[in-house]
Design a protein around this motif. Structure first.
Motif, PDB file in Angstrom:
ATOM      1  N   LEU A   1       0.823  -1.203   0.000  1.00 56.22           N
ATOM      2  CA  LEU A   1       0.000   0.000   0.000  1.00 56.22           C
ATOM      3  C   LEU A   1       0.857   1.252   0.000  1.00 56.22           C
ATOM      4  CD1 LEU A   1      -2.750  -1.133   2.521  1.00 56.22           C
ATOM      5  CD2 LEU A   1      -3.110  -0.596   0.103  1.00 56.22           C
ATOM      6  N   ARG A   2       1.943   1.206   0.723  1.00 53.94           N
ATOM      7  CA  ARG A   2       2.868   2.341   0.769  1.00 53.94           C
ATOM      8  C   ARG A   2       3.446   2.627  -0.616  1.00 53.94           C
ATOM      9  NH1 ARG A   2       8.079   4.246   2.675  1.00 53.94           N
ATOM     10  NH2 ARG A   2       7.746   5.562   4.506  1.00 53.94           N
ATOM     11  N   LYS A   3       3.846   1.561  -1.316  1.00 54.99           N
ATOM     12  CA  LYS A   3       4.406   1.725  -2.652  1.00 54.99           C
ATOM     13  C   LYS A   3       3.361   2.264  -3.611  1.00 54.99           C
ATOM     14  CE  LYS A   3       7.217  -0.539  -6.183  1.00 54.99           C
ATOM     15  NZ  LYS A   3       6.555   0.149  -7.301  1.00 54.99           N
ATOM     16  N   ARG A   4       2.137   1.739  -3.518  1.00 51.00           N
ATOM     17  CA  ARG A   4       1.063   2.219  -4.394  1.00 51.00           C
ATOM     18  C   ARG A   4       0.839   3.712  -4.202  1.00 51.00           C
ATOM     19  NH1 ARG A   4      -2.463  -1.326  -7.234  1.00 51.00           N
ATOM     20  NH2 ARG A   4      -3.941   0.329  -7.688  1.00 51.00           N
ATOM     21  N   LEU A   5       0.806   4.119  -2.935  1.00 48.57           N
ATOM     22  CA  LEU A   5       0.552   5.516  -2.612  1.00 48.57           C
ATOM     23  C   LEU A   5       1.692   6.410  -3.103  1.00 48.57           C
ATOM     24  CD1 LEU A   5      -1.538   7.252  -1.143  1.00 48.57           C
ATOM     25  CD2 LEU A   5      -0.244   6.895   0.965  1.00 48.57           C
ATOM     26  N   LEU A   6       2.919   6.021  -2.825  1.00 51.40           N
ATOM     27  CA  LEU A   6       4.065   6.830  -3.235  1.00 51.40           C
ATOM     28  C   LEU A   6       4.205   6.877  -4.755  1.00 51.40           C
ATOM     29  CD1 LEU A   6       6.638   5.728  -0.526  1.00 51.40           C
ATOM     30  CD2 LEU A   6       5.605   7.995  -0.759  1.00 51.40           C
TER      31      LEU A   6
END
Length: 365
Positions: A342-347
């Motif tokens: 989720l962090r990667k998707r957001l960034l």
């Protein structure tokens, strides 16, 4: 009504390019500030007026200014990201503008419209674009942190809403919020303090909420923890949020649970974004009450597989353990795959590395 243009009063002494370059190499968080700030004034008689971008510098306040005695102020946190082509974008600013209005209503301050809010960011970036860091790699989470805030500036002593208010935007180049980056953090469970109560200001982003959390934060640091978690004020059993971030719980059956908004929890922009992105990852997001007992038992049984915190400043950060007066609730050993995905998707969205299918990005420069 069209937004009034922002007049420019350029700084006569801008930061030297070499000094700015050194700052951008290692900005930390909230330590350095750009050369300018945006400003709009409000009075009961004239409404919003005097739109300016002017040199960053000390404010002149009368000792009797209402904000100093009655705490009538609100703020926001939002970031500007430099994309690979050099353009500068921000993420869902209309959500911040909406929350800013909610906070203003709760603190009896005048409401600022979306257009002026977003244009104040754009006007400041137009002048201080060179302060937006350029990421060296995908692992580099540098950005320009934007801090809009509103203060009651009328000179008077008396408990009533101020009839004079000032709105500002300042900007600070920022690296990752936590020095450990994606490393799991330890959270202190506060048993002595409450962050908010029903009917209070918990859902508003105002300084008083954060000031009230600082004693608990000192407790957390004394116990080797990086943040503090609060329980509800009514029953002392329901998880609410951290001092500055929302919480999520990942269950082994694919549920992603976050505490329900009940007027005592800040409605985070990152929180809302995670709830939407979770569906793309095949997760089932839920907003509901979750008790400290459920956290304790779920972690012990393996039903809860990950816990993470989220917010504009910290993005998404795994929680390694919850530390209480006489216990430690350890999250299952693992690599926190859901939090990382989720962090990667957001960034990737924020930095323009992924297609923005929801229209969440707004170009500033």
């Amino acid at each position: 009504m069209p937004t009034a243009p922002f007049d420019l009063l350029p700084s006569a002494d801008p930061t030297a390019e070499t000094i700015r370059a050194d700052i951008l190499e290692n900005p930390g968080f909230g330590r350095y500030f750009t050369d300018h700030m945006a400003h709009v004034r409000w009075t009961n008689a004239a409404g919003w007026h005097g739109h300016q971008v002017r040199p960053y510098g000390p404010l002149t306040l009368d000792p009797a200014a209402a904000v100093l005695h009655y705490g009538q102020e609100i703020f926001e946190g939002i970031k500007a990201y430099r994309h690979a082509d050099g353009s500068v974008w921000t993420f869902r600013p209309e959500k911040n503008a909406e929350r800013f209005r909610r906070s203003a209503r709760r603190l009896a301050l005048p409401e600022l419209d979306d257009e002026t809010f977003v244009e104040s960011l754009r006007a400041l970036i137009a002048q201080d674009r060179n302060w937006v860091p350029t990421p060296a790699s995908e692992a580099d989470e540098c950005s320009l942190y934007l801090r809009p805030f509103m203060i009651a500036s009328e000179k008077f002593l008396g408990v009533r809403p101020s009839q004079e208010v000032d709105y500002y935007v300042i900007a600070s180049p920022a690296a990752a919020y936590f020095k450990g980056g994606i490393a799991p953090v330890s959270i202190w469970l506060s048993s002595n303090y409450k962050r908010a109560a029903p009917g209070g200001t918990g859902y508003a982003k105002c300084g008083g909420n954060y000031a009230a959390s600082l004693a608990a934060q000192k407790e957390a640091e004394a116990h080797g923890c990086g943040q503090v978690a609060f329980l509800d004020a009514a029953e002392n059993k329901w998880i609410e949020e951290l001092g500055g971030m929302n919480l999520f719980f990942v269950y082994k059956d694919g549920r992603l649970v976050t505490p329900k908004l009940t007027g005592t929890i800040l409605e985070g922009v990152t929180r809302d974004s995670v709830l939407e992105l979770a569906r793309d990852e095949g997760l089932s997001p839920e907003e509901r009450h979750i008790s400290i007992d459920e956290w304790r038992e779920g972690a012990a049984s393996g039903e809860i597989t990950e816990v993470f915190a989220c917010g504009t400043a910290a993005v998404i950060t795994p929680v390694g353990e919850l530390v209480g007066e006489d216990e430690r609730i350890r999250c299952p050993e693992g690599d926190n795959p859901i939090a990382k995905r989720l962090r990667k998707r957001l960034l990737d969205l924020q930095y323009g590395r992924a297609e923005d299918t929801r229209g969440w990005l707004v170009q500033l420069a």
